[in-house]
Design a protein around this motif. Sequence first.
Motif, PDB file in Angstrom:
ATOM      1  N   TYR A   1       1.514 -11.304  25.621  1.00 27.64           N
ATOM      2  CA  TYR A   1       0.254 -10.661  25.980  1.00 27.64           C
ATOM      3  C   TYR A   1      -0.713 -11.769  26.398  1.00 27.64           C
ATOM      4  N   SER A   2      -1.890 -11.351  26.870  1.00 30.94           N
ATOM      5  CA  SER A   2      -2.877 -12.336  27.286  1.00 30.94           C
ATOM      6  C   SER A   2      -3.307 -13.186  26.086  1.00 30.94           C
ATOM      7  N   SER A   3      -3.360 -14.510  26.280  1.00 35.09           N
ATOM      8  CA  SER A   3      -3.750 -15.460  25.226  1.00 35.09           C
ATOM      9  C   SER A   3      -2.938 -15.282  23.944  1.00 35.09           C
ATOM     10  N   ASP A   4      -1.708 -14.863  24.125  1.00 36.49           N
ATOM     11  CA  ASP A   4      -0.819 -14.570  23.005  1.00 36.49           C
ATOM     12  C   ASP A   4      -0.440 -15.860  22.276  1.00 36.49           C
ATOM     13  N   ARG A   5      -0.555 -15.852  20.940  1.00 37.72           N
ATOM     14  CA  ARG A   5      -0.132 -17.028  20.197  1.00 37.72           C
ATOM     15  C   ARG A   5       0.939 -16.658  19.175  1.00 37.72           C
ATOM     16  N   SER A   6       1.654 -15.580  19.439  1.00 37.72           N
ATOM     17  CA  SER A   6       2.603 -15.104  18.424  1.00 37.72           C
ATOM     18  C   SER A   6       4.012 -15.651  18.641  1.00 37.72           C
ATOM     19  N   HIS A   7       4.265 -16.259  19.791  1.00 38.81           N
ATOM     20  CA  HIS A   7       5.619 -16.750  20.037  1.00 38.81           C
ATOM     21  C   HIS A   7       5.899 -17.992  19.176  1.00 38.81           C
ATOM     22  N   PRO A   8       7.084 -18.085  18.595  1.00 36.55           N
ATOM     23  CA  PRO A   8       7.394 -19.239  17.744  1.00 36.55           C
ATOM     24  C   PRO A   8       7.237 -20.586  18.466  1.00 36.55           C
ATOM     25  N   GLN A   9       7.418 -20.589  19.785  1.00 33.08           N
ATOM     26  CA  GLN A   9       7.297 -21.858  20.511  1.00 33.08           C
ATOM     27  C   GLN A   9       5.943 -21.979  21.209  1.00 33.08           C
ATOM     28  N   ARG A  10       4.912 -21.325  20.602  1.00 36.80           N
ATOM     29  CA  ARG A  10       3.626 -21.262  21.301  1.00 36.80           C
ATOM     30  C   ARG A  10       3.084 -22.650  21.646  1.00 36.80           C
ATOM     31  N   GLU A  11       3.248 -23.637  20.729  1.00 37.13           N
ATOM     32  CA  GLU A  11       2.676 -24.963  20.986  1.00 37.13           C
ATOM     33  C   GLU A  11       3.258 -25.556  22.257  1.00 37.13           C
ATOM     34  N   GLN A  12       4.576 -25.522  22.369  1.00 37.53           N
ATOM     35  CA  GLN A  12       5.232 -26.071  23.559  1.00 37.53           C
ATOM     36  C   GLN A  12       4.822 -25.301  24.814  1.00 37.53           C
ATOM     37  N   ILE A  13       4.701 -23.953  24.663  1.00 36.17           N
ATOM     38  CA  ILE A  13       4.362 -23.138  25.831  1.00 36.17           C
ATOM     39  C   ILE A  13       2.982 -23.515  26.363  1.00 36.17           C
ATOM     40  N   TYR A  14       1.993 -23.624  25.463  1.00 33.58           N
ATOM     41  CA  TYR A  14       0.648 -23.967  25.923  1.00 33.58           C
ATOM     42  C   TYR A  14       0.598 -25.382  26.469  1.00 33.58           C
ATOM     43  N   ALA A  15       1.363 -26.275  25.876  1.00 33.95           N
ATOM     44  CA  ALA A  15       1.430 -27.637  26.403  1.00 33.95           C
ATOM     45  C   ALA A  15       2.013 -27.617  27.815  1.00 33.95           C
TER      46      ALA A  15
END
Length: 637
Positions: free
Chosen positions: A518-532
């Motif tokens: 979803y928009s600004s979603d931070r629920s994915h386990p790999q969120r840190e890598q994704i945002y990086a």
Amino acid sequence: MHGRSRVFLLRRIHLKDSDRPRQLSCQTSPSPLPPDSNLKPLCLQGRLHEALLGMATLGAEVRFHGYDALLTACIDRRAFLEGQLVHAHMIKSQYLPSVYLATRLLIMYVKCDSLNDARHMLEAMPERNVVSWTAMISGYSQKGHCAEALGLFVKMMEAGQLPDEYTLATVLTSCTGPFGPKHGRQIHSLALKTNFDSHMFVGSSLLDMYAKASEIEDARRVFDILPDRDVVSCTAIISGYAQLGLDAEALEVFKLLHKEGMDCNYVTFSCLLNALSGLAALDYGRQVHGLVIRCELPFYVVLQNSLIDMYSKCGSLIYSRKIFDNMLERSVISWNAMLAGYGKHGLGSEVVRLFKSMVQEVRPDGVSFKAVLSGCSHGGLVDEGLDFFDFMVNDQRMKPDIGHYGCVIDLLGRAGRIEKALDLMKCMPFEPTTAMWGSLLGACRVHANVSIGEFVAQKLLDIEPENSGNFVILSNIYAAAGRWQDVARVRELMKERTVTKEPGRSWINLDKTMHTFYSSDRSHPQREQIYAKILELYERIKEAGYVPDLSCVLHDVDDEQKESMLLGHSEKLAIAFGLMGSTPCKLIRITKNLRICVDCHNFAKYVSKVYARDISLRDSNRFHLIVRGTCTCRDYW
DNA sequence: ATAGGGTTAG
């Protein structure tokens, strides 16, 4: 076996037992053959016309068994004229049919699609039983005459006839439309009273009725209490979820039932494939295709059509075409599905080519023209599309429906002929829909027509003030014209009308798992890598010339926050994740529930160019195949 | 004798 099913069985056995003594007495004192005894063997051998000749020769000597055999043959072969002859012969011979034979006549008329004759039969019968009533109700149901079916059901009850499991299963299929659930619930309580509620046929009919009324929880409850399940009831619950767009739930319940060893037939697979099309789950689609092949089912056009549709909606047009080319026979739906597939992928010239071969074989219907018109629009073939509309109206003499007008308005808008599109909307015999205004607004954005854009947006904001997408496009138009004060005004408007919309959602299938963002979603386990990863992409494509389009954000925040909100769009999260996870050079396939936003589209184009990766993005409207920075939609969608 | 689930498009 469940107790109640056993009761049904006992009832049938009991009826059979009561027949036995008569049969025995026939055997002990053989009587001479009745005069009409040769009719039945003729009918059984399929020599219906010889049997009819025999009937004519026998005159008034035709008896019960002769008529029964003749009517059975007429029913099997849907032979209306022959059935009428039998009926006329009865009248001429002054033969008074029993309730059974009169009902057989009624059934003959129902099966031959002559509901008026059937109704006359029912009215004229001095005595009726539950089969006569049910056969007539079934006739109305199958022709889609729901009100008549329900009306007759009520009449039957008033006449003191109680329904049986056949009646209930039948009449429930007529509980559709606005009053469907109301009547359906009443019939459900009647089923509870008569203990037919957990009968397999009544149950599947009930659950389907609830599913079609969007009451999926009630449907599931009915399914869960069924003592026995079969292909149809299992298919009905899968189909129920799929029809409501609950595709993931449809897949889940299929997985569960499949593990429990459910039977599948071509309808089951069609429904399941339908759900997988919605999910764009190519891996599962392939698996199910494999399952279909292993089941060694005979050839079903419907199933092949579903496969065509599944592959095209999962982004694999080559496979769609393979299925299409290998079909033993095709229906108009096969052609339509293939046309729509090419259209959604923006392959206008393929649409035109296929349509030209289509007209050699079958007559295109209204859906075909919708596919062709929208295919021409998505493929940028404006004049060809207008020619097809002309061909449809003037050559094929078909009456365009509201959807066809929508396609033509889209075509005109794409060509920048916005006034012309407005004229058509004024003179067409339908009220303009929000989709039409929306399409026109999109045209105003692409062709930078601020004045008509404002007018159209005002219309839209009046009709559907809750859709924030319209505010966004209007704001885009103002921003493109440099009218920043108006951008701010739109933002104020939006704040006043607490806008709610369906949240944007994008997903990507990797390693047979669906990753949803979803928009600004931070629920994915790999969120840190994704945002990086997003930040990395952002920096690199900015060097290549990407400029974030802040007018795509309508929240009243400063530019820095806008930038971060823009980067959090679900499409971008999915793109970043796709770049992280998949093998290099492999096409990244992403699906979005709404239309893709202008900035995300631009973002994807830059990523594809800078990283030399092809991206396929399916939004609610079409496919965007982005190769080396260029999209098949030609930036119009 | 009569019965339940069904593919494209929107």
